[in-house]
Design a protein around this motif. Structure first.
Motif, PDB file in Angstrom:
ATOM      1  N   GLY A   1       0.801  -1.229   0.000  1.00  0.00           N
ATOM      2  CA  GLY A   1       0.000   0.000   0.000  1.00  0.00           C
ATOM      3  C   GLY A   1       0.828   1.271   0.000  1.00  0.00           C
ATOM      4  N   LYS A   2       2.113   1.159  -0.345  1.00  0.00           N
ATOM      5  CA  LYS A   2       2.982   2.344  -0.318  1.00  0.00           C
ATOM      6  C   LYS A   2       2.881   3.160  -1.613  1.00  0.00           C
ATOM      7  N   LEU A   3       2.897   2.449  -2.737  1.00  0.00           N
ATOM      8  CA  LEU A   3       3.040   3.163  -4.011  1.00  0.00           C
ATOM      9  C   LEU A   3       1.950   2.775  -5.010  1.00  0.00           C
ATOM     10  N   SER A   4       1.304   3.805  -5.566  1.00  0.00           N
ATOM     11  CA  SER A   4       0.350   3.594  -6.647  1.00  0.00           C
ATOM     12  C   SER A   4       0.936   4.124  -7.940  1.00  0.00           C
ATOM     13  N   PHE A   5       0.631   3.425  -9.005  1.00  0.00           N
ATOM     14  CA  PHE A   5       1.111   3.835 -10.328  1.00  0.00           C
ATOM     15  C   PHE A   5      -0.098   4.120 -11.195  1.00  0.00           C
ATOM     16  N   ILE A   6      -0.196   5.356 -11.652  1.00  0.00           N
ATOM     17  CA  ILE A   6      -1.307   5.735 -12.515  1.00  0.00           C
ATOM     18  C   ILE A   6      -0.771   6.089 -13.893  1.00  0.00           C
ATOM     19  N   GLY A   7      -1.354   5.493 -14.893  1.00  0.00           N
ATOM     20  CA  GLY A   7      -1.012   5.863 -16.268  1.00  0.00           C
ATOM     21  C   GLY A   7      -1.938   6.989 -16.688  1.00  0.00           C
ATOM     22  N   ALA A   8      -1.402   8.181 -16.863  1.00  0.00           N
ATOM     23  CA  ALA A   8      -2.253   9.318 -17.231  1.00  0.00           C
ATOM     24  C   ALA A   8      -2.154   9.540 -18.730  1.00  0.00           C
ATOM     25  N   ARG A   9      -3.277   9.892 -19.334  1.00  0.00           N
ATOM     26  CA  ARG A   9      -3.214  10.335 -20.721  1.00  0.00           C
ATOM     27  C   ARG A   9      -2.633  11.726 -20.678  1.00  0.00           C
ATOM     28  N   CYS A  10      -2.443  12.336 -21.808  1.00  0.00           N
ATOM     29  CA  CYS A  10      -1.773  13.629 -21.882  1.00  0.00           C
ATOM     30  C   CYS A  10      -2.178  14.554 -20.735  1.00  0.00           C
ATOM     31  N   VAL A  11      -1.180  15.071 -19.991  1.00  0.00           N
ATOM     32  CA  VAL A  11      -1.477  15.974 -18.883  1.00  0.00           C
ATOM     33  C   VAL A  11      -1.406  17.441 -19.331  1.00  0.00           C
ATOM     34  N   GLY A  12      -1.162  17.670 -20.607  1.00  0.00           N
ATOM     35  CA  GLY A  12      -1.170  19.024 -21.144  1.00  0.00           C
ATOM     36  C   GLY A  12       0.127  19.773 -20.927  1.00  0.00           C
ATOM     37  N   ALA A  13       1.207  19.037 -20.703  1.00  0.00           N
ATOM     38  CA  ALA A  13       2.503  19.690 -20.506  1.00  0.00           C
ATOM     39  C   ALA A  13       3.526  19.076 -21.458  1.00  0.00           C
ATOM     40  N   CYS A  14       3.135  18.942 -22.718  1.00  0.00           N
ATOM     41  CA  CYS A  14       3.966  18.240 -23.688  1.00  0.00           C
ATOM     42  C   CYS A  14       5.345  18.893 -23.846  1.00  0.00           C
ATOM     43  N   GLY A  15       5.421  20.210 -23.600  1.00  0.00           N
ATOM     44  CA  GLY A  15       6.698  20.905 -23.683  1.00  0.00           C
ATOM     45  C   GLY A  15       7.697  20.392 -22.665  1.00  0.00           C
ATOM     46  N   LEU A  16       7.188  19.735 -21.618  1.00  0.00           N
ATOM     47  CA  LEU A  16       8.061  19.201 -20.564  1.00  0.00           C
ATOM     48  C   LEU A  16       8.336  17.705 -20.750  1.00  0.00           C
ATOM     49  N   ALA A  17       7.836  17.133 -21.842  1.00  0.00           N
ATOM     50  CA  ALA A  17       7.920  15.683 -22.041  1.00  0.00           C
ATOM     51  C   ALA A  17       9.350  15.164 -21.895  1.00  0.00           C
ATOM     52  N   PRO A  18       9.555  14.020 -21.299  1.00  0.00           N
ATOM     53  CA  PRO A  18       8.561  13.110 -20.716  1.00  0.00           C
ATOM     54  C   PRO A  18       8.177  13.526 -19.291  1.00  0.00           C
ATOM     55  N   VAL A  19       6.898  13.523 -18.995  1.00  0.00           N
ATOM     56  CA  VAL A  19       6.419  14.038 -17.712  1.00  0.00           C
ATOM     57  C   VAL A  19       6.130  12.914 -16.714  1.00  0.00           C
ATOM     58  N   LEU A  20       6.665  13.076 -15.505  1.00  0.00           N
ATOM     59  CA  LEU A  20       6.311  12.211 -14.372  1.00  0.00           C
ATOM     60  C   LEU A  20       5.699  13.110 -13.305  1.00  0.00           C
ATOM     61  N   ILE A  21       4.733  12.590 -12.550  1.00  0.00           N
ATOM     62  CA  ILE A  21       4.153  13.379 -11.470  1.00  0.00           C
ATOM     63  C   ILE A  21       4.286  12.603 -10.162  1.00  0.00           C
ATOM     64  N   PHE A  22       5.154  13.112  -9.298  1.00  0.00           N
ATOM     65  CA  PHE A  22       5.388  12.481  -7.996  1.00  0.00           C
ATOM     66  C   PHE A  22       4.473  13.150  -6.975  1.00  0.00           C
ATOM     67  N   ASP A  23       3.438  12.466  -6.522  1.00  0.00           N
ATOM     68  CA  ASP A  23       2.483  13.036  -5.568  1.00  0.00           C
ATOM     69  C   ASP A  23       2.074  14.455  -5.944  1.00  0.00           C
ATOM     70  N   GLY A  24       1.749  14.673  -7.206  1.00  0.00           N
ATOM     71  CA  GLY A  24       1.269  15.987  -7.628  1.00  0.00           C
ATOM     72  C   GLY A  24       2.370  16.933  -8.065  1.00  0.00           C
ATOM     73  N   LYS A  25       3.648  16.556  -7.833  1.00  0.00           N
ATOM     74  CA  LYS A  25       4.749  17.435  -8.242  1.00  0.00           C
ATOM     75  C   LYS A  25       5.253  16.995  -9.616  1.00  0.00           C
ATOM     76  N   ILE A  26       5.194  17.936 -10.558  1.00  0.00           N
ATOM     77  CA  ILE A  26       5.550  17.591 -11.937  1.00  0.00           C
ATOM     78  C   ILE A  26       7.052  17.661 -12.149  1.00  0.00           C
ATOM     79  N   VAL A  27       7.592  16.604 -12.750  1.00  0.00           N
ATOM     80  CA  VAL A  27       9.002  16.577 -13.109  1.00  0.00           C
ATOM     81  C   VAL A  27       9.093  16.224 -14.592  1.00  0.00           C
ATOM     82  N   GLY A  28       9.828  17.025 -15.348  1.00  0.00           N
ATOM     83  CA  GLY A  28       9.894  16.767 -16.781  1.00  0.00           C
ATOM     84  C   GLY A  28      11.293  16.851 -17.335  1.00  0.00           C
ATOM     85  N   LYS A  29      11.400  16.583 -18.624  1.00  0.00           N
ATOM     86  CA  LYS A  29      12.642  16.746 -19.388  1.00  0.00           C
ATOM     87  C   LYS A  29      13.824  15.952 -18.841  1.00  0.00           C
ATOM     88  N   LEU A  30      13.577  14.761 -18.313  1.00  0.00           N
ATOM     89  CA  LEU A  30      14.683  13.921 -17.849  1.00  0.00           C
ATOM     90  C   LEU A  30      14.914  12.790 -18.841  1.00  0.00           C
TER      91      LEU A  30
END
Lengths: 238, 168
Positions: free
Chosen positions: B122-151
Protein backbone atom coordinates in the motif's frame (compact mmCIF):
# COMPACT_ATOMS: atom_id res chain seq x y z
CA UNK A 1 -45.44 16.84 -42.43
CA UNK A 2 -43.94 18.38 -45.52
CA UNK A 3 -42.35 16.41 -48.30
CA UNK A 4 -38.78 16.82 -49.47
CA UNK A 5 -36.90 15.67 -52.53
CA UNK A 6 -33.41 14.27 -52.73
CA UNK A 7 -31.23 12.11 -54.94
CA UNK A 8 -29.72 8.83 -53.78
CA UNK A 9 -27.40 7.01 -56.18
CA UNK A 10 -28.81 9.02 -59.06
CA UNK A 11 -32.38 8.09 -58.21
CA UNK A 12 -34.83 10.92 -57.48
CA UNK A 13 -36.58 10.17 -54.19
CA UNK A 14 -39.34 11.74 -52.14
CA UNK A 15 -39.12 11.63 -48.37
CA UNK A 16 -41.01 12.94 -45.37
CA UNK A 17 -39.26 15.65 -43.39
CA UNK A 18 -37.62 14.29 -40.26
CA UNK A 19 -36.70 10.91 -41.75
CA UNK A 20 -33.08 9.83 -41.65
CA UNK A 21 -31.16 9.16 -44.85
CA UNK A 22 -31.06 5.46 -43.89
CA UNK A 23 -34.83 5.25 -43.46
CA UNK A 24 -35.43 7.04 -46.75
CA UNK A 25 -32.98 4.84 -48.63
CA UNK A 26 -34.38 1.58 -47.23
CA UNK A 27 -37.97 2.67 -47.86
CA UNK A 28 -36.97 3.06 -51.52
CA UNK A 29 -35.24 -0.26 -51.86
CA UNK A 30 -31.68 1.06 -51.49
CA UNK A 31 -29.86 -0.89 -48.83
CA UNK A 32 -27.13 0.73 -46.77
CA UNK A 33 -25.17 -1.75 -44.63
CA UNK A 34 -25.44 -1.31 -40.85
CA UNK A 35 -24.30 -3.17 -37.74
CA UNK A 36 -25.17 -1.04 -34.73
CA UNK A 37 -28.51 0.13 -36.09
CA UNK A 38 -31.57 -1.52 -34.54
CA UNK A 39 -35.03 -0.62 -35.71
CA UNK A 40 -37.09 0.54 -32.75
CA UNK A 41 -34.31 1.99 -30.59
CA UNK A 42 -32.29 5.20 -30.73
CA UNK A 43 -29.58 5.14 -33.41
CA UNK A 44 -26.07 5.96 -32.19
CA UNK A 45 -23.96 6.10 -35.36
CA UNK A 46 -21.31 3.97 -33.67
CA UNK A 47 -20.31 1.35 -36.22
CA UNK A 48 -19.73 3.72 -39.16
CA UNK A 49 -20.86 1.06 -41.66
CA UNK A 50 -23.66 3.33 -42.87
CA UNK A 51 -21.45 6.27 -43.86
CA UNK A 52 -22.55 7.91 -47.10
CA UNK A 53 -21.17 10.62 -49.35
CA UNK A 54 -23.00 13.92 -49.69
CA UNK A 55 -22.29 16.33 -52.53
CA UNK A 56 -20.86 19.61 -51.29
CA UNK A 57 -19.03 18.28 -48.25
CA UNK A 58 -15.86 16.26 -47.74
CA UNK A 59 -17.22 14.74 -44.58
CA UNK A 60 -18.77 11.30 -44.71
CA UNK A 61 -22.12 11.23 -42.94
CA UNK A 62 -23.53 8.40 -40.82
CA UNK A 63 -26.88 7.91 -42.57
CA UNK A 64 -28.61 6.40 -39.51
CA UNK A 65 -28.34 9.66 -37.54
CA UNK A 66 -28.43 12.21 -40.38
CA UNK A 67 -31.80 13.60 -41.38
CA UNK A 68 -32.64 13.75 -45.05
CA UNK A 69 -32.89 17.33 -46.31
CA UNK A 70 -34.31 18.86 -49.42
CA UNK A 71 -31.97 18.83 -52.41
CA UNK A 72 -29.38 16.44 -50.94
CA UNK A 73 -27.37 14.47 -53.49
CA UNK A 74 -26.19 11.28 -51.80
CA UNK A 75 -24.15 8.30 -52.85
CA UNK A 76 -24.16 5.14 -50.78
CA UNK A 77 -21.95 2.71 -52.70
CA UNK A 78 -18.80 4.41 -54.02
CA UNK A 79 -15.51 2.53 -54.12
CA UNK A 80 -14.19 4.69 -51.28
CA UNK A 81 -17.14 3.81 -49.04
CA UNK A 82 -16.80 0.12 -49.87
CA UNK A 83 -13.11 0.24 -49.02
CA UNK A 84 -13.83 1.94 -45.69
CA UNK A 85 -16.54 -0.58 -44.87
CA UNK A 86 -14.19 -3.47 -45.61
CA UNK A 87 -11.62 -1.93 -43.27
CA UNK A 88 -14.20 -1.55 -40.50
CA UNK A 89 -15.17 -5.21 -40.90
CA UNK A 90 -11.55 -6.35 -40.96
CA UNK A 91 -10.83 -4.41 -37.78
CA UNK A 92 -13.84 -6.03 -36.10
CA UNK A 93 -12.60 -9.48 -37.09
CA UNK A 94 -9.08 -8.70 -35.84
CA UNK A 95 -10.26 -7.26 -32.54
CA UNK A 96 -11.88 -10.37 -31.06
CA UNK A 97 -12.28 -14.05 -31.90
CA UNK A 98 -14.83 -14.58 -34.65
CA UNK A 99 -14.57 -18.23 -35.57
CA UNK A 100 -17.67 -18.80 -37.67
CA UNK A 101 -17.39 -22.59 -38.00
CA UNK A 102 -17.95 -23.21 -34.28
CA UNK A 103 -20.32 -20.30 -33.63
CA UNK A 104 -23.98 -20.75 -32.65
CA UNK A 105 -24.91 -18.01 -35.11
CA UNK A 106 -23.03 -19.42 -38.10
CA UNK A 107 -25.18 -18.69 -41.16
CA UNK A 108 -27.42 -16.26 -39.26
CA UNK A 109 -24.87 -13.64 -38.29
CA UNK A 110 -24.92 -10.04 -39.45
CA UNK A 111 -21.16 -9.63 -39.16
CA UNK A 112 -20.66 -12.75 -41.24
CA UNK A 113 -23.18 -11.73 -43.90
CA UNK A 114 -21.69 -8.23 -44.12
CA UNK A 115 -18.24 -9.77 -44.56
CA UNK A 116 -19.59 -11.99 -47.33
CA UNK A 117 -21.34 -9.06 -49.01
CA UNK A 118 -18.08 -7.09 -48.92
CA UNK A 119 -16.12 -10.06 -50.24
CA UNK A 120 -13.74 -10.31 -47.31
CA UNK A 121 -11.57 -13.41 -47.69
CA UNK A 122 -8.70 -12.31 -45.48
CA UNK A 123 -7.89 -9.74 -42.82
CA UNK A 124 -5.00 -7.32 -43.29
CA UNK A 125 -4.47 -6.75 -39.56
CA UNK A 126 -2.87 -8.95 -36.94
CA UNK A 127 -5.48 -10.80 -34.93
CA UNK A 128 -5.43 -9.78 -31.28
CA UNK A 129 -6.75 -13.14 -30.06
CA UNK A 130 -7.96 -11.85 -26.68
CA UNK A 131 -8.95 -14.32 -23.99
CA UNK A 132 -12.29 -12.93 -22.91
CA UNK A 133 -14.77 -14.57 -20.58
CA UNK A 134 -17.84 -16.53 -21.55
CA UNK A 135 -20.55 -15.88 -18.96
CA UNK A 136 -22.93 -18.83 -18.69
CA UNK A 137 -24.26 -17.97 -15.23
CA UNK A 138 -27.72 -17.04 -16.49
CA UNK A 139 -30.28 -19.83 -16.43
CA UNK A 140 -31.30 -19.59 -20.08
CA UNK A 141 -28.86 -17.31 -21.86
CA UNK A 142 -25.14 -16.92 -22.32
CA UNK A 143 -22.76 -14.18 -23.43
CA UNK A 144 -19.48 -14.83 -25.19
CA UNK A 145 -17.55 -11.55 -25.17
CA UNK A 146 -15.14 -12.97 -27.74
CA UNK A 147 -17.87 -12.63 -30.37
CA UNK A 148 -19.12 -9.20 -29.26
CA UNK A 149 -18.62 -6.24 -31.60
CA UNK A 150 -19.78 -3.65 -29.00
CA UNK A 151 -22.59 -2.38 -31.20
CA UNK A 152 -24.58 -1.50 -28.08
CA UNK A 153 -27.88 -2.85 -29.36
CA UNK A 154 -28.41 -5.01 -26.26
CA UNK A 155 -27.69 -2.00 -24.04
CA UNK A 156 -30.22 0.20 -25.83
CA UNK A 157 -32.93 -2.45 -26.05
CA UNK A 158 -32.59 -3.26 -22.35
CA UNK A 159 -32.82 0.44 -21.50
CA UNK A 160 -35.40 1.73 -23.97
CA UNK A 161 -37.69 -1.22 -24.58
CA UNK A 162 -37.48 -3.36 -21.45
CA UNK A 163 -36.71 -0.40 -19.19
CA UNK A 164 -34.36 -2.43 -17.02
CA UNK A 165 -30.99 -1.03 -18.15
CA UNK A 166 -29.28 -4.13 -16.83
CA UNK A 167 -26.59 -3.75 -19.45
CA UNK A 168 -24.05 -1.07 -20.12
CA UNK A 169 -20.41 -0.83 -21.13
CA UNK A 170 -17.45 -0.57 -18.82
CA UNK A 171 -14.05 1.03 -19.47
CA UNK A 172 -13.25 2.42 -22.88
CA UNK A 173 -11.30 1.82 -26.06
CA UNK A 174 -9.85 -1.62 -26.46
CA UNK A 175 -10.78 -2.51 -22.84
CA UNK A 176 -14.52 -1.92 -23.35
CA UNK A 177 -16.78 -4.75 -22.28
CA UNK A 178 -20.53 -5.25 -21.98
CA UNK A 179 -21.50 -5.54 -18.31
CA UNK A 180 -24.57 -6.49 -16.31
CA UNK A 181 -25.34 -4.31 -13.25
CA UNK A 182 -22.13 -3.68 -11.23
CA UNK A 183 -20.09 -5.86 -13.56
CA UNK A 184 -21.57 -8.92 -11.88
CA UNK A 185 -22.12 -12.20 -13.63
CA UNK A 186 -25.37 -12.21 -15.58
CA UNK A 187 -26.95 -14.78 -13.27
CA UNK A 188 -26.40 -12.48 -10.27
CA UNK A 189 -27.68 -9.31 -11.93
CA UNK A 190 -30.85 -8.57 -9.99
CA UNK A 191 -32.23 -5.99 -12.44
CA UNK A 192 -32.38 -8.50 -15.32
CA UNK A 193 -35.96 -9.52 -16.10
CA UNK A 194 -34.88 -12.56 -18.16
CA UNK A 195 -36.84 -11.18 -21.12
CA UNK A 196 -34.23 -12.18 -23.69
CA UNK A 197 -34.69 -9.20 -25.99
CA UNK A 198 -30.94 -8.50 -25.85
CA UNK A 199 -30.34 -11.98 -27.26
CA UNK A 200 -32.72 -11.42 -30.16
CA UNK A 201 -31.14 -8.12 -31.23
CA UNK A 202 -27.50 -9.22 -30.95
CA UNK A 203 -26.08 -9.19 -34.50
CA UNK A 204 -23.53 -11.92 -33.80
CA UNK A 205 -23.38 -15.04 -31.67
CA UNK A 206 -22.21 -13.06 -28.62
CA UNK A 207 -25.60 -13.38 -26.95
CA UNK A 208 -27.28 -16.74 -27.35
CA UNK A 209 -29.75 -19.19 -25.91
CA UNK A 210 -27.94 -21.92 -24.01
CA UNK A 211 -27.93 -25.47 -25.26
CA UNK A 212 -27.79 -24.74 -28.97
CA UNK A 213 -25.16 -26.14 -31.31
CA UNK A 214 -23.17 -24.46 -34.07
CA UNK A 215 -25.42 -22.58 -36.49
CA UNK A 216 -28.59 -23.24 -34.46
CA UNK A 217 -29.08 -19.77 -32.98
CA UNK A 218 -31.53 -17.93 -35.26
CA UNK A 219 -32.43 -14.46 -34.03
CA UNK A 220 -35.93 -13.05 -34.26
CA UNK A 221 -35.31 -9.72 -35.99
CA UNK A 222 -38.99 -8.81 -35.97
CA UNK A 223 -39.43 -9.02 -32.19
CA UNK A 224 -38.27 -5.54 -31.16
CA UNK A 225 -39.66 -3.57 -34.13
CA UNK A 226 -42.92 -5.46 -33.58
CA UNK A 227 -43.05 -4.51 -29.89
CA UNK A 228 -42.40 -0.86 -30.71
CA UNK A 229 -45.12 -0.91 -33.32
CA UNK A 230 -47.63 -2.51 -30.95
CA UNK A 231 -46.86 0.10 -28.32
CA UNK A 232 -47.45 2.92 -30.78
CA UNK A 233 -50.78 1.41 -31.81
CA UNK A 234 -51.88 1.01 -28.19
CA UNK A 235 -50.76 4.56 -27.38
CA UNK A 236 -52.71 5.94 -30.32
CA UNK A 237 -55.88 4.14 -29.14
CA UNK A 238 -55.67 5.54 -25.62
CA UNK B 1 -42.17 12.96 -13.37
CA UNK B 2 -40.07 10.27 -11.78
CA UNK B 3 -41.24 9.28 -8.36
CA UNK B 4 -38.49 9.52 -5.80
CA UNK B 5 -38.28 6.10 -4.26
CA UNK B 6 -37.20 5.48 -0.67
CA UNK B 7 -34.18 7.52 0.27
CA UNK B 8 -31.28 5.10 0.58
CA UNK B 9 -29.32 5.09 3.82
CA UNK B 10 -25.65 6.08 3.80
CA UNK B 11 -23.45 3.03 3.24
CA UNK B 12 -21.72 3.69 6.59
CA UNK B 13 -21.81 6.31 9.35
CA UNK B 14 -18.77 7.95 7.82
CA UNK B 15 -19.41 11.71 7.86
CA UNK B 16 -17.94 12.09 4.39
CA UNK B 17 -21.16 10.71 2.91
CA UNK B 18 -22.74 14.06 3.81
CA UNK B 19 -20.37 15.76 1.37
CA UNK B 20 -21.58 13.39 -1.32
CA UNK B 21 -25.20 13.97 -0.33
CA UNK B 22 -24.71 17.74 -0.50
CA UNK B 23 -23.22 17.45 -3.98
CA UNK B 24 -26.29 15.53 -5.16
CA UNK B 25 -28.69 17.90 -3.42
CA UNK B 26 -27.03 20.89 -5.07
CA UNK B 27 -28.05 19.53 -8.45
CA UNK B 28 -31.48 18.55 -7.19
CA UNK B 29 -30.75 14.80 -7.54
CA UNK B 30 -30.84 15.08 -11.31
CA UNK B 31 -29.53 12.10 -13.25
CA UNK B 32 -27.04 14.31 -15.09
CA UNK B 33 -25.35 15.09 -11.77
CA UNK B 34 -23.75 11.64 -11.91
CA UNK B 35 -20.26 12.77 -12.90
CA UNK B 36 -20.31 15.62 -10.37
CA UNK B 37 -21.36 13.18 -7.68
CA UNK B 38 -18.67 10.66 -8.56
CA UNK B 39 -16.14 13.52 -8.37
CA UNK B 40 -17.44 14.31 -4.88
CA UNK B 41 -17.00 10.65 -3.86
CA UNK B 42 -13.52 10.53 -5.37
CA UNK B 43 -12.48 13.72 -3.57
CA UNK B 44 -14.00 12.76 -0.24
CA UNK B 45 -12.81 9.14 -0.12
CA UNK B 46 -9.96 9.01 -2.63
CA UNK B 47 -11.66 6.26 -4.59
CA UNK B 48 -15.08 5.12 -5.82
CA UNK B 49 -15.91 1.61 -4.63
CA UNK B 50 -18.98 -0.51 -5.18
CA UNK B 51 -20.78 0.61 -2.02
CA UNK B 52 -20.42 4.21 -3.17
CA UNK B 53 -21.68 3.34 -6.64
CA UNK B 54 -24.64 1.50 -5.14
CA UNK B 55 -25.52 4.49 -2.99
CA UNK B 56 -25.21 6.99 -5.84
CA UNK B 57 -27.17 4.75 -8.19
CA UNK B 58 -30.04 4.41 -5.69
CA UNK B 59 -30.04 8.09 -4.73
CA UNK B 60 -30.03 9.42 -8.28
CA UNK B 61 -32.41 6.74 -9.55
CA UNK B 62 -29.85 5.55 -12.07
CA UNK B 63 -29.25 1.97 -13.26
CA UNK B 64 -26.32 0.20 -11.61
CA UNK B 65 -24.69 -0.60 -14.94
CA UNK B 66 -24.86 3.05 -16.03
CA UNK B 67 -23.07 4.25 -12.89
CA UNK B 68 -20.47 1.51 -13.21
CA UNK B 69 -19.98 2.32 -16.89
CA UNK B 70 -19.41 6.02 -16.26
CA UNK B 71 -17.13 5.42 -13.27
CA UNK B 72 -14.90 3.08 -15.28
CA UNK B 73 -14.91 5.23 -18.44
CA UNK B 74 -13.03 8.14 -16.88
CA UNK B 75 -9.43 7.68 -15.74
CA UNK B 76 -10.01 10.21 -12.98
CA UNK B 77 -12.06 7.78 -10.92
CA UNK B 78 -10.11 5.16 -9.04
CA UNK B 79 -11.84 1.92 -8.02
CA UNK B 80 -9.34 1.03 -5.34
CA UNK B 81 -7.83 3.12 -2.54
CA UNK B 82 -4.62 4.73 -3.69
CA UNK B 83 -1.31 3.94 -2.00
CA UNK B 84 0.42 6.36 0.35
CA UNK B 85 2.26 7.82 -2.61
CA UNK B 86 1.20 8.12 -6.19
CA UNK B 87 3.37 8.23 -9.26
CA UNK B 88 1.55 9.34 -12.40
CA UNK B 89 3.28 8.60 -15.65
CA UNK B 90 2.07 10.52 -18.66
CA UNK B 91 1.55 8.14 -21.54
CA UNK B 92 0.46 10.75 -24.07
CA UNK B 93 2.14 10.73 -27.48
CA UNK B 94 4.95 13.19 -26.75
CA UNK B 95 5.87 11.56 -23.41
CA UNK B 96 5.58 8.09 -24.92
CA UNK B 97 8.11 8.78 -27.68
CA UNK B 98 10.40 10.62 -25.24
CA UNK B 99 10.82 7.48 -23.14
CA UNK B 100 7.84 7.04 -20.83
CA UNK B 101 7.05 3.77 -22.60
CA UNK B 102 10.26 2.47 -21.04
CA UNK B 103 9.24 3.86 -17.64
CA UNK B 104 5.94 1.95 -17.81
CA UNK B 105 7.99 -1.18 -18.57
CA UNK B 106 10.44 -0.33 -15.75
CA UNK B 107 7.65 0.00 -13.16
CA UNK B 108 6.29 -3.38 -14.22
CA UNK B 109 9.66 -5.10 -13.97
CA UNK B 110 11.01 -3.35 -10.88
CA UNK B 111 7.85 -3.01 -8.77
CA UNK B 112 5.40 -5.36 -10.49
CA UNK B 113 3.02 -2.49 -11.17
CA UNK B 114 0.69 -2.10 -14.12
CA UNK B 115 -1.15 1.20 -14.63
CA UNK B 116 -3.80 1.51 -11.89
CA UNK B 117 -2.00 -0.88 -9.52
CA UNK B 118 -0.81 -0.32 -5.98
CA UNK B 119 2.04 -2.26 -4.36
CA UNK B 120 0.82 -4.96 -1.91
CA UNK B 121 2.21 -2.96 1.04
CA UNK B 122 0.00 0.00 0.00
CA UNK B 123 2.98 2.34 -0.32
CA UNK B 124 3.04 3.16 -4.01
CA UNK B 125 0.35 3.59 -6.65
CA UNK B 126 1.11 3.84 -10.33
CA UNK B 127 -1.31 5.73 -12.51
CA UNK B 128 -1.01 5.86 -16.27
CA UNK B 129 -2.25 9.32 -17.23
CA UNK B 130 -3.21 10.33 -20.72
CA UNK B 131 -1.77 13.63 -21.88
CA UNK B 132 -1.48 15.97 -18.88
CA UNK B 133 -1.17 19.02 -21.14
CA UNK B 134 2.50 19.69 -20.51
CA UNK B 135 3.97 18.24 -23.69
CA UNK B 136 6.70 20.91 -23.68
CA UNK B 137 8.06 19.20 -20.56
CA UNK B 138 7.92 15.68 -22.04
CA UNK B 139 8.56 13.11 -20.72
CA UNK B 140 6.42 14.04 -17.71
CA UNK B 141 6.31 12.21 -14.37
CA UNK B 142 4.15 13.38 -11.47
CA UNK B 143 5.39 12.48 -8.00
CA UNK B 144 2.48 13.04 -5.57
CA UNK B 145 1.27 15.99 -7.63
CA UNK B 146 4.75 17.44 -8.24
CA UNK B 147 5.55 17.59 -11.94
CA UNK B 148 9.00 16.58 -13.11
CA UNK B 149 9.89 16.77 -16.78
CA UNK B 150 12.64 16.75 -19.39
CA UNK B 151 14.68 13.92 -17.85
CA UNK B 152 16.38 11.07 -19.69
CA UNK B 153 15.14 7.54 -19.14
CA UNK B 154 18.08 6.71 -16.84
CA UNK B 155 17.59 9.92 -14.85
CA UNK B 156 13.89 9.12 -14.46
CA UNK B 157 14.63 5.58 -13.27
CA UNK B 158 17.15 6.93 -10.74
CA UNK B 159 14.71 9.59 -9.55
CA UNK B 160 11.94 7.01 -9.06
CA UNK B 161 14.26 4.70 -7.09
CA UNK B 162 15.45 7.56 -4.87
CA UNK B 163 11.91 8.81 -4.31
CA UNK B 164 10.54 5.38 -3.44
CA UNK B 165 13.41 4.77 -0.99
CA UNK B 166 13.10 8.23 0.61
CA UNK B 167 9.40 7.98 1.10
CA UNK B 168 9.29 4.46 2.48
Amino acid sequence: MSEIQLTINGQAIKAAEGETILETARANGIDIPTLCHQEGVTPTGACRMCLVELDGTNKLLPSCVTRAADGMVIRTDTEKLKRYRRTILELLFAERNHTCAVCVSNGHCELQSQAQAHKIDHVNFDYRNPQLIVDLSHERFGIDHNRCILCGRCVRVCDEIEGAHTRDMRNRGIATLIITDFDQSWGEASSCTNCGKCVEVCPTGALFIKGLGAGEMVKNHELVPGLVNTREVVHAKN
Amino acid sequence: MIKQTLTPAFPSDDKRWRIVETAMKRSNYQADALIETLHAVQEAFGFVDESAMQFVSARLNLPASKVYGVATFYNLFQMKPAGEHTLSVCTGTACHVKGNDQIVEFLREEYGLNPGDTTPDGKLSFIGARCVGACGLAPVLIFDGKIVGKLSVDEMKQKIREWVNDES
